[in-house]
Enzyme design. Structure first.
Site, PDB file in Angstrom:
ATOM      1  N   ARG A  47      13.696 -27.233   3.451  1.00 57.22           N
ATOM      2  CA  ARG A  47      14.187 -26.115   4.269  1.00 57.22           C
ATOM      3  C   ARG A  47      15.449 -25.470   3.704  1.00 57.22           C
ATOM      4  NH1 ARG A  47      17.525 -26.155   8.124  1.00 57.22           N
ATOM      5  NH2 ARG A  47      17.263 -28.370   8.590  1.00 57.22           N
ATOM      6  N   TYR A 101       3.699  -1.408   7.870  1.00 61.25           N
ATOM      7  CA  TYR A 101       2.648  -2.414   8.062  1.00 61.25           C
ATOM      8  C   TYR A 101       2.689  -2.838   9.536  1.00 61.25           C
ATOM      9  CZ  TYR A 101       0.514  -7.031   7.908  1.00 61.25           C
ATOM     10  OH  TYR A 101      -0.258  -8.131   8.157  1.00 61.25           O
ATOM     11  N   ASP A 173       9.514  -3.184   1.300  1.00 60.34           N
ATOM     12  CA  ASP A 173       8.312  -4.002   1.260  1.00 60.34           C
ATOM     13  C   ASP A 173       7.495  -3.495   0.070  1.00 60.34           C
ATOM     14  OD1 ASP A 173       5.757  -5.081   1.559  1.00 60.34           O
ATOM     15  OD2 ASP A 173       5.795  -4.970   3.748  1.00 60.34           O
ATOM     16  N   LYS A 198      -0.866 -11.463  -0.596  1.00 58.53           N
ATOM     17  CA  LYS A 198      -1.711 -10.406  -1.163  1.00 58.53           C
ATOM     18  C   LYS A 198      -1.772 -10.522  -2.695  1.00 58.53           C
ATOM     19  CE  LYS A 198      -1.537  -9.546   3.173  1.00 58.53           C
ATOM     20  NZ  LYS A 198      -0.635  -8.589   3.794  1.00 58.53           N
TER      21      LYS A 198
HETATM   22  C1  LIG Z   1       0.234  -8.614   4.892  1.00 62.81           C
HETATM   23  C2  LIG Z   1       1.439  -7.765   4.824  1.00 62.81           C
HETATM   24  C3  LIG Z   1       2.652  -8.171   5.396  1.00 62.81           C
HETATM   25  C4  LIG Z   1       2.796  -9.463   6.171  1.00 62.81           C
HETATM   26  O1  LIG Z   1       2.612 -10.566   5.346  1.00 62.81           O
HETATM   27  P1  LIG Z   1       2.121 -12.001   5.885  1.00 62.81           P
HETATM   28  O2  LIG Z   1       2.053 -12.779   4.622  1.00 62.81           O
HETATM   29  O3  LIG Z   1       0.837 -11.794   6.592  1.00 62.81           O
HETATM   30  O4  LIG Z   1       3.176 -12.492   6.809  1.00 62.81           O
HETATM   31  C5  LIG Z   1       3.741  -7.342   5.261  1.00 62.81           C
HETATM   32  N1  LIG Z   1       3.649  -6.153   4.631  1.00 62.81           N
HETATM   33  C6  LIG Z   1       2.503  -5.723   4.083  1.00 62.81           C
HETATM   34  C7  LIG Z   1       2.468  -4.404   3.394  1.00 62.81           C
HETATM   35  C8  LIG Z   1       1.365  -6.511   4.150  1.00 62.81           C
HETATM   36  O5  LIG Z   1       0.215  -6.065   3.625  1.00 62.81           O
END
Ligand SMILES: *Cc1c(COP(=O)(O)O)cnc(C)c1O
Length: 380
Positions: A47, A101, A173, A198
């Site tokens: 952690r 998102y 992001d 992703k």
């Molecule tokens: C999937 C996604 C998230 C969230 O990610 P998790 O791994 O599901 O918590 C945030 N931003 C974008 C653009 C995403 O595609």
């Protein structure tokens, strides 16, 4: 000796220390949650985000993003929300892009008011809107480009210049672009976040997140991260490190496939609007060309005639699924999934129509994907 390495080399070697005991070339898995606290300099504990596998993968992602340091989290949302909360406190204000998102949008709109944090949502395609929304208590500007699902483009350089002028921290992001195509730190952004679930993981088989920035900004995020506790276990860290060794190859193929598919869809009479930043008539194309030197990414959206679910049912190769960024192509209906909670009027404002489908292009042969879409359109 410091010299800059290409992404292909970084993806294979950065952070991967190898095995000094048995001289194996691959970084071992170190599952210990307990470490001798004498003589190691710092106390290691999962952690605390400082165990060997956590550090190895964080360093690889930091190298790919041209950042000084990074942290690996247990999900994208853990990385995003921890980064936001690290720079915001009660009474502060944040300016965020409006087409976020869905998970981020829900988290911000539900959690921020509970902690007394104000926010303003603005049109990401108009940098001046960010400046207009700034207040004396604005501490963070948050953007996401390309956005979901219509792939709008935010001018990263313009937004970070505005933030710098007002001494505001910028967080992006960078999930849709991946570190292969777009490196926002080079354009003045302070903190880059990812849903590693992703493109970083890339095989639709793990969940993780990452934050990258200067040593100082990462230290600040760490000081909240070890309280919130969204750390990742050694086994998954190791799997992420392994996945990253092929990220450049995967994403290059996805870029190439998506560009080919977007062009083919655009020319097809049975397809309505096509959203892909690599198409010359996309409103953000020129900016995307400048800020995405690696490519335009593997995500695209398009409108089909009639019921999109009947169309998706007819697909044989492309799988219907919610997530994205995997080696296999996946498709979904934003109206049924990410944007289900919005009213039809709200959706219309951001071009999310009932017949819109969002495609995450995989690494298959592009012509096979085209043939699959073609046969599914033909029955209309
Ligand atoms: C999937 C996604 C998230 C969230 O990610 P998790 O791994 O599901 O918590 C945030 N931003 C974008 C653009 C995403 O595609």
């Amino acid at each position: 000796m410091a010299f800059s390495r290409s992404k292909l080399t970084q993806s294979v070697h950065s952070g991967s220390a190898g095995d000094s005991v048995h001289k194996g070339i691959v970084n071992p898995i170190f599952p210990s949650s307990a470490y001798d606290y004498e003589g190691t300099g710092e106390t290691q504990y999962p952690r605390y985000f400082n165990t060997p596998n956590q550090r190895a993968v964080a360093q690889k992602i930091a190298a790919l993003e041209n950042g000084e340091d990074g942290l690996i989290f247990s999900s994208g949302l853990a990385a995003i929300m921890t980064s936001l909360f690290a720079f915001l406190k009660q009474g502060d204000h944040a300016v965020l892009q409006n087409d976020l998102y869905g998970g981020t949008f829900n988290a911000v709109t539900v959690e921020f008011p509970r902690y007394g944090i104000e926010y303003t949502l603005v049109d990401g395609t108009k940098p001046q809107e960010f400046e207009k929304a700034i207040k004396p208590n604005t501490k963070v500007i948050y953007i996401e480009t390309p956005s979901n699902p219509t792939l709008t483009i935010t001018d990263i350089k313009a937004v970070s210049a505005i933030a710098k002028k007002h001494s505001i921290v910028t967080i992006i992001d960078n999930t849709f672009a991946s570190p292969v195509n777009q490196n926002p730190i080079d354009l003045g952004i302070d903190v880059v976040t990812h849903s590693g679930t992703k493109y970083i993981g890339g095989h639709s088989d793990l969940c993780c997140g990452a934050a990258v920035g200067s040593k100082e900004h990462i230290k600040k995020i760490w000081s909240s991260a070890f309280h919130f506790g969204g750390s990742l276990d050694a086994h998954t860290c190791w799997l992420v490190e392994r996945s990253l060794k092929t990220i450049v190859l995967r994403v290059r193929q996805q870029n190439e496939n998506a560009l080919k598919l977007a062009g083919w869809l655009k020319a097809n009479q049975k397809v309505g609007r096509v959203y892909y930043p690599g198409l010359p008539d996309h409103p953000g194309h020129e900016i995307a060309k400048a800020q995405m030197p690696g490519g335009f990414g593997g995500m695209l959206s398009f409108e089909v005639q009639g019921d999109p679910h009947a169309f998706m049912d007819r697909l044989r190769l492309i799988k219907r699924a919610l997530s994205l960024g995997g080696v296999e192509s996946t498709i979904c209906s934003p109206v049924r999934t990410s944007h289900a909670k919005m009213t039809a009027a709200e959706r219309a404002k951001i071009n999310v129509t009932d017949n819109l489908v969002r495609l995450s292009v995989g690494i298959e042969e592009a012509d096979d994907l085209i043939r699959d879409i073609e046969q599914a359109l033909i029955e209309l």
